[in-house]
Design a protein around this motif. Structure first.
Motif, PDB file in Angstrom:
ATOM      1  N   UNK A 143      36.201   3.187 -10.037  1.00 17.31           N
ATOM      2  CA  UNK A 143      36.436   4.207 -11.024  1.00 17.31           C
ATOM      3  C   UNK A 143      37.837   4.436 -10.810  1.00 17.31           C
ATOM      4  N   UNK A 144      38.723   5.026 -12.308  1.00 18.57           N
ATOM      5  CA  UNK A 144      39.729   5.011 -12.980  1.00 18.57           C
ATOM      6  C   UNK A 144      40.069   6.142 -12.307  1.00 18.57           C
ATOM      7  N   UNK A 145      38.627   7.701 -12.266  1.00 22.83           N
ATOM      8  CA  UNK A 145      39.113   8.665 -11.610  1.00 22.83           C
ATOM      9  C   UNK A 145      37.984   9.750 -11.823  1.00 22.83           C
ATOM     10  N   UNK A 158      45.735   3.146  -8.603  1.00 28.36           N
ATOM     11  CA  UNK A 158      46.319   1.790  -9.325  1.00 28.36           C
ATOM     12  C   UNK A 158      47.381   1.917 -10.464  1.00 28.36           C
ATOM     13  N   UNK A 159      46.661   3.492 -11.525  1.00 31.70           N
ATOM     14  CA  UNK A 159      46.669   3.200 -12.775  1.00 31.70           C
ATOM     15  C   UNK A 159      48.421   3.665 -12.418  1.00 31.70           C
ATOM     16  N   UNK A 167      47.396   6.267 -17.762  1.00 33.16           N
ATOM     17  CA  UNK A 167      47.210   7.353 -16.759  1.00 33.16           C
ATOM     18  C   UNK A 167      46.723   9.135 -17.219  1.00 33.16           C
ATOM     19  N   UNK A 168      47.824   9.214 -18.273  1.00 37.95           N
ATOM     20  CA  UNK A 168      47.767  10.184 -18.473  1.00 37.95           C
ATOM     21  C   UNK A 168      46.145  10.574 -20.042  1.00 37.95           C
ATOM     22  N   UNK A 169      45.342   8.809 -20.210  1.00 40.56           N
ATOM     23  CA  UNK A 169      44.534   9.288 -21.098  1.00 40.56           C
ATOM     24  C   UNK A 169      43.586   9.656 -20.115  1.00 40.56           C
ATOM     25  N   UNK A 170      43.579   8.772 -18.676  1.00 43.50           N
ATOM     26  CA  UNK A 170      42.754   8.671 -17.572  1.00 43.50           C
ATOM     27  C   UNK A 170      43.067  10.650 -17.230  1.00 43.50           C
TER      28      UNK A 170
END
Length: 214
Positions: A143-145, A158-159, A167-170
């Motif tokens: 998962x990215x977030x 890792x972003x 990263x801003x999108x997540x």
């Protein structure tokens, strides 16, 4: 064929997930092993096809480290006493082995992530009129977030290897879960209202997420 089977106490359904490392089968904790074996047999061809399609991450040269989408030069110096970054170059002690370098690199990325996430999240909190109960920097495998039902948010360290826009999108995605705790049409409309390049960011992660390795 290699599949990681993960049992979850709260999971009610069986689902396959394709990650950079392979294929995962996530199942309810009490699902009998004979049922698991049958699922794997029935989906053997599909699994093999997915494993073959997973792109191989290109390995960076030993004198480069990934940061915010760029391959930054790394200098191993006899005079260096710690891991540093001057805006253009990373430096570390010449005698460090790969484990020492990786640990210092990740610790540095986590520190940077705290500041970046805090700064960007404040913008979305103003726009959405919400507030996270807690924010942490994790190192999740798949998962990215994530956002819990209690408003605690975790962002994958890792972003920090990806372009800042990703990263801003997540961050926008997870803070919108404080408004809509689902992936409904209303949720995606909320994300698009504060982050206009959703399609681009999602596509970037699909195409390049496997390269974000510390």
């Amino acid at each position: 064929m290699s599949v990681t089977v993960i049992r979850h106490k709260r999971r009610k359904r069986v689902a396959f997930y394709v990650t950079a490392e392979g294929v995962e089968l996530r199942i309810p904790a009490r699902l009998p092993q004979r049922v698991v074996d049958a699922i794997l047999r029935d989906h053997a061809d599909w699994i093999e096809a997915r494993l073959a399609a997973i792109p191989k991450a290109s390995r960076l040269p030993e004198d480069r480290l990934l940061y915010q989408g760029d391959a930054v030069p790394l200098i191993r110096s006899g005079s260096a006493r710690s891991f540093t970054y001057d805006g253009q170059t990373f430096r570390c002690p010449e005698q460090w082995d790969e484990t020492a370098l990786r640990d210092a690199y990740e610790a540095w990325l986590r520190t940077k992530a705290v500041g970046h996430v805090t700064e960007r999240a404040s913008r979305y909190e103003r726009l959405l009129r919400v507030r996270a109960s807690n924010v942490r920097i994790g190192h999740q495998k798949t998962r990215w977030g994530s956002c819990s039902s209690k408003g605690a948010i975790s962002i994958n360290v890792r972003l920090m290897l990806a372009p800042p826009e990703v990263l801003d999108y997540v961050i926008a995605h997870e803070w919108c879960h404080l408004v809509h705790f689902d992936h409904s049409k209303a949720f995606w409309e909320a994300v698009a209202s504060v982050y206009p390049n959703v399609a681009w960011a999602k596509d970037w992660l699909r195409q390049n997420g496997h390269t974000l390795r510390i």
